[in-house]
Design an enzyme around this catalytic site. Structure first.
Site, PDB file in Angstrom:
ATOM      1  N   ARG A  22       0.969  -1.205  -0.040  1.00 53.39           N
ATOM      2  CA  ARG A  22       0.067   0.051   0.130  1.00 53.39           C
ATOM      3  C   ARG A  22       0.617   1.307   0.083  1.00 53.39           C
ATOM      4  NH1 ARG A  22      -2.199   3.715   3.156  1.00 53.39           N
ATOM      5  NH2 ARG A  22      -1.176   2.936   4.960  1.00 53.39           N
ATOM      6  N   CYS A 160      -7.396   0.833  12.200  1.00 54.08           N
ATOM      7  CA  CYS A 160      -6.253   0.232  12.827  1.00 54.08           C
ATOM      8  C   CYS A 160      -6.508  -0.412  14.108  1.00 54.08           C
ATOM      9  CB  CYS A 160      -5.108   1.158  12.825  1.00 54.08           C
ATOM     10  SG  CYS A 160      -4.470   1.307  11.071  1.00 54.08           S
ATOM     11  N   ARG A 180      -4.961  -3.970  14.777  1.00 53.06           N
ATOM     12  CA  ARG A 180      -4.454  -4.823  13.727  1.00 53.06           C
ATOM     13  C   ARG A 180      -2.993  -4.439  13.080  1.00 53.06           C
ATOM     14  NH1 ARG A 180      -4.646  -2.782   8.815  1.00 53.06           N
ATOM     15  NH2 ARG A 180      -5.825  -0.877   8.555  1.00 53.06           N
ATOM     16  N   SER A 181      -2.930  -2.906  13.181  1.00 55.04           N
ATOM     17  CA  SER A 181      -1.504  -2.601  12.411  1.00 55.04           C
ATOM     18  C   SER A 181      -1.328  -1.068  13.133  1.00 55.04           C
ATOM     19  CB  SER A 181      -2.225  -2.337  11.105  1.00 55.04           C
ATOM     20  OG  SER A 181      -1.091  -1.478  10.124  1.00 55.04           O
ATOM     21  N   HIS A 221       5.072  -1.777  13.476  1.00 56.66           N
ATOM     22  CA  HIS A 221       5.927  -1.907  12.603  1.00 56.66           C
ATOM     23  C   HIS A 221       6.660  -0.286  12.800  1.00 56.66           C
ATOM     24  CE1 HIS A 221       2.232  -1.286  10.731  1.00 56.66           C
ATOM     25  NE2 HIS A 221       2.848   0.084  10.512  1.00 56.66           N
TER      26      HIS A 221
HETATM   27  N1  LIG Z   1       1.094   5.640   8.310  1.00 54.03           N
HETATM   28  C1  LIG Z   1       0.125   5.801   9.018  1.00 54.03           C
HETATM   29  N2  LIG Z   1       0.420   6.166  10.351  1.00 54.03           N
HETATM   30  C2  LIG Z   1      -0.138   6.402  11.114  1.00 54.03           C
HETATM   31  O1  LIG Z   1      -0.073   6.651  12.348  1.00 54.03           O
HETATM   32  C3  LIG Z   1      -1.865   6.704  10.767  1.00 54.03           C
HETATM   33  C4  LIG Z   1      -2.028   6.656   9.391  1.00 54.03           C
HETATM   34  N3  LIG Z   1      -1.006   6.487   8.617  1.00 54.03           N
HETATM   35  N4  LIG Z   1      -3.243   6.948   8.826  1.00 54.03           N
HETATM   36  C5  LIG Z   1      -4.437   7.133   9.780  1.00 54.03           C
HETATM   37  C6  LIG Z   1      -4.062   7.560  11.134  1.00 54.03           C
HETATM   38  C7  LIG Z   1      -3.527   9.243  11.060  1.00 54.03           C
HETATM   39  N5  LIG Z   1      -2.845   9.317  12.342  1.00 54.03           N
HETATM   40  C8  LIG Z   1      -1.474  10.060  12.279  1.00 54.03           C
HETATM   41  C9  LIG Z   1      -1.382  10.841  11.260  1.00 54.03           C
HETATM   42  C10 LIG Z   1      -0.448  12.153  11.460  1.00 54.03           C
HETATM   43  C11 LIG Z   1       0.417  11.926  12.863  1.00 54.03           C
HETATM   44  C12 LIG Z   1       1.428  12.992  12.813  1.00 54.03           C
HETATM   45  O2  LIG Z   1       1.755  13.429  11.961  1.00 54.03           O
HETATM   46  N6  LIG Z   1       1.937  13.336  14.059  1.00 54.03           N
HETATM   47  C13 LIG Z   1       3.116  14.211  14.243  1.00 54.03           C
HETATM   48  C14 LIG Z   1       2.565  15.568  14.376  1.00 54.03           C
HETATM   49  C15 LIG Z   1       1.157  15.652  14.940  1.00 54.03           C
HETATM   50  C16 LIG Z   1       0.586  16.983  15.141  1.00 54.03           C
HETATM   51  O3  LIG Z   1       1.255  18.089  14.825  1.00 54.03           O
HETATM   52  O4  LIG Z   1      -0.849  17.069  15.684  1.00 54.03           O
HETATM   53  C17 LIG Z   1       3.794  13.754  15.548  1.00 54.03           C
HETATM   54  O5  LIG Z   1       4.827  14.112  15.681  1.00 54.03           O
HETATM   55  O6  LIG Z   1       3.108  12.914  16.269  1.00 54.03           O
HETATM   56  C18 LIG Z   1       0.041  10.972  13.619  1.00 54.03           C
HETATM   57  C19 LIG Z   1      -0.833  10.086  13.590  1.00 54.03           C
HETATM   58  C20 LIG Z   1      -2.558   7.805  12.856  1.00 54.03           C
HETATM   59  N7  LIG Z   1      -2.837   7.174  11.615  1.00 54.03           N
HETATM   60  O1  LIG Z   2      -4.523   4.701  14.716  1.00 59.85           O
HETATM   61  C1  LIG Z   2      -3.851   4.469  13.829  1.00 59.85           C
HETATM   62  C2  LIG Z   2      -4.193   4.393  12.350  1.00 59.85           C
HETATM   63  C3  LIG Z   2      -3.360   4.065  11.677  1.00 59.85           C
HETATM   64  N1  LIG Z   2      -2.194   3.551  12.063  1.00 59.85           N
HETATM   65  C4  LIG Z   2      -1.079   2.994  11.029  1.00 59.85           C
HETATM   66  C5  LIG Z   2      -0.641   1.729  11.029  1.00 59.85           C
HETATM   67  C6  LIG Z   2      -0.087   1.745   9.459  1.00 59.85           C
HETATM   68  O2  LIG Z   2       1.361   1.984   9.343  1.00 59.85           O
HETATM   69  C7  LIG Z   2      -1.030   2.571   8.854  1.00 59.85           C
HETATM   70  C8  LIG Z   2      -2.245   1.809   8.009  1.00 59.85           C
HETATM   71  O3  LIG Z   2      -1.890   1.245   7.134  1.00 59.85           O
HETATM   72  P1  LIG Z   2      -2.820  -0.140   6.835  1.00 59.85           P
HETATM   73  O4  LIG Z   2      -1.699  -0.539   5.230  1.00 59.85           O
HETATM   74  O5  LIG Z   2      -4.020   0.109   6.465  1.00 59.85           O
HETATM   75  O6  LIG Z   2      -2.418  -1.276   7.814  1.00 59.85           O
HETATM   76  O7  LIG Z   2      -1.484   3.587   9.721  1.00 59.85           O
HETATM   77  C9  LIG Z   2      -1.701   3.613  13.416  1.00 59.85           C
HETATM   78  O8  LIG Z   2      -0.547   3.051  13.654  1.00 59.85           O
HETATM   79  N2  LIG Z   2      -2.509   3.958  14.369  1.00 59.85           N
END
Ligand SMILES: Nc1nc(=O)c2c([nH]1)NC[C@@H]1CN(c3ccc(C(=O)N[C@@H](CCC(=O)O)C(=O)O)cc3)CN21
Ligand SMILES: O=c1ccn([C@H]2C[C@H](O)[C@@H](COP(=O)(O)O)O2)c(=O)[nH]1
Length: 283
Positions: A22, A160, A180-181, A221
């Protein structure tokens, strides 16, 4: 905090490289980890070895509880974490079910608050759980699930942390959450806070005492581009004492959560942390 650092170290020591289709990246991966939070004792699991954006994490879980399906609603609550998945993933942008800018589709609360029934209509799982727990009923199936494989093709991402199972022993409320992930450097930072807050909040609005929250991770991971900062910076730091989370005691019902609660109703006291680390995010 120690549980978190131990898991990070375990991934470095025992992790296996796995290709992820993905995101097109490799992940150092372990299977199965169990984290426990003593919510009753106020042991708030906030990461201290880097600056953690706890308001963003709480805004996310609040959005799920409200059934939001749009990154703009999440932004209004105080987090931009859904912007990229809603607007930057080409597969989702090409999906005919995407309703336009910021749409996340049928995931998380949009499923859990409106779970489709095969014989028509839908169930508000959270409302039912709160109704039961408030009356002291635990039917051994008080499960808030966001997992609906029949809706995956209509969402930007599969959930997730997909299941939250509440249990009562007398007046004490427990929570088992399953993920799950898990993106350990970015996502888990938030997910630990969210599991804690979910139990604390549901205990508060059902008049129960919070007990333990048990957080199971299946696939944990570290993405290849996150490995160096985790290994060479974050894991070299000594953690600080954990801070405390305060939740506005005026939050008394599910309707309060749905209507007026904002990030101003949460306060973290005594948060001492190391400098921020910006980890790469994989869409
Ligand atoms: N690859 C991936 N990892 C994730 O943890 C994740 C996803 N995708 N997709 C769905 C949601 C969105 N989530 C996220 C998305 C972005 C941050 C992030 O950028 N965090 C930064 C800055 C946060 C901020 O400024 O509010 C950090 O340093 O924690 C964290 C969780 C958790 N999930
Ligand atoms: O709450 C969350 C949402 C997402 N994640 C992470 C886990 C994976 O790195 C990606 C989702 O990818 P998939 O291919 O759907 O597993 O987002 C998380 O840690 N926590």
């Amino acid at each position: 905090m120690k549980q978190y650092l131990d898991l990070c170290q375990r991934i470095l020591d025992e992790g296996v490289w796995v290709d992820n289709e993905r995101t097109g990246k490799r992940c150092l991966t372990v299977i199965n980890a169990d984290l426990t939070y003593n919510v009753g004792a106020g042991e708030f699991p906030l990461v201290t070895t880097r600056k953690s954006y706890w308001k963003s994490a709480i805004a996310e879980i609040l959005g799920y509880l409200r059934g939001y399906d749009n990154a703009a609603d999440f932004r209004q609550l105080g987090t931009k974490t859904w912007d990229a998945n809603a607007n930057e993933n080409q597969v989702w942008l090409n999906n005919p079910y995407r309703k336009g800018e910021d749409d996340m589709g049928l995931c998380y609360g949009a499923i859990g608050r409106n779970f489709p029934k095969p014989d028509g209509g839908s169930i508000d799982l959270l409302k039912q759980i709160v109704h039961d727990l408030k009356r002291g009923v635990d039917n051994r199936g008080e499960i808030l699930t966001f997992y609906h494989p029949g809706a995956f093709h209509m969402a930007c991402l599969r959930p997730c942390m997909y299941s939250h199972h509440f249990s009562l022993l007398g007046e004490t409320l427990y929570l088992n959450s399953t993920q799950r992930s898990c993106d350990v450097p970015l996502g888990l930072n938030f997910n630990m806070v969210q599991v804690y807050v979910l139990l604390a909040l549901v205990a508060q609005i059902t008049g129960k005492k919070a007990g333990y929250a048990y957080h199971k991770l299946v696939n944990s991971h570290i993405y290849e581009d996150q490995l160096a900062p985790m290994r060479d910076v974050q894991l070299k730091r000594e953690p600080f004492e954990p801070p405390r989370l305060k939740i506005n005691p005026d939050i008394k019902t599910l309707e309060d959560i749905e209507t007026w609660v904002t990030m101003d109703d949460f306060e973290v006291e005594g948060y001492e942390c190391h400098d921020a680390i910006q980890y790469p995010f994989s869409v």
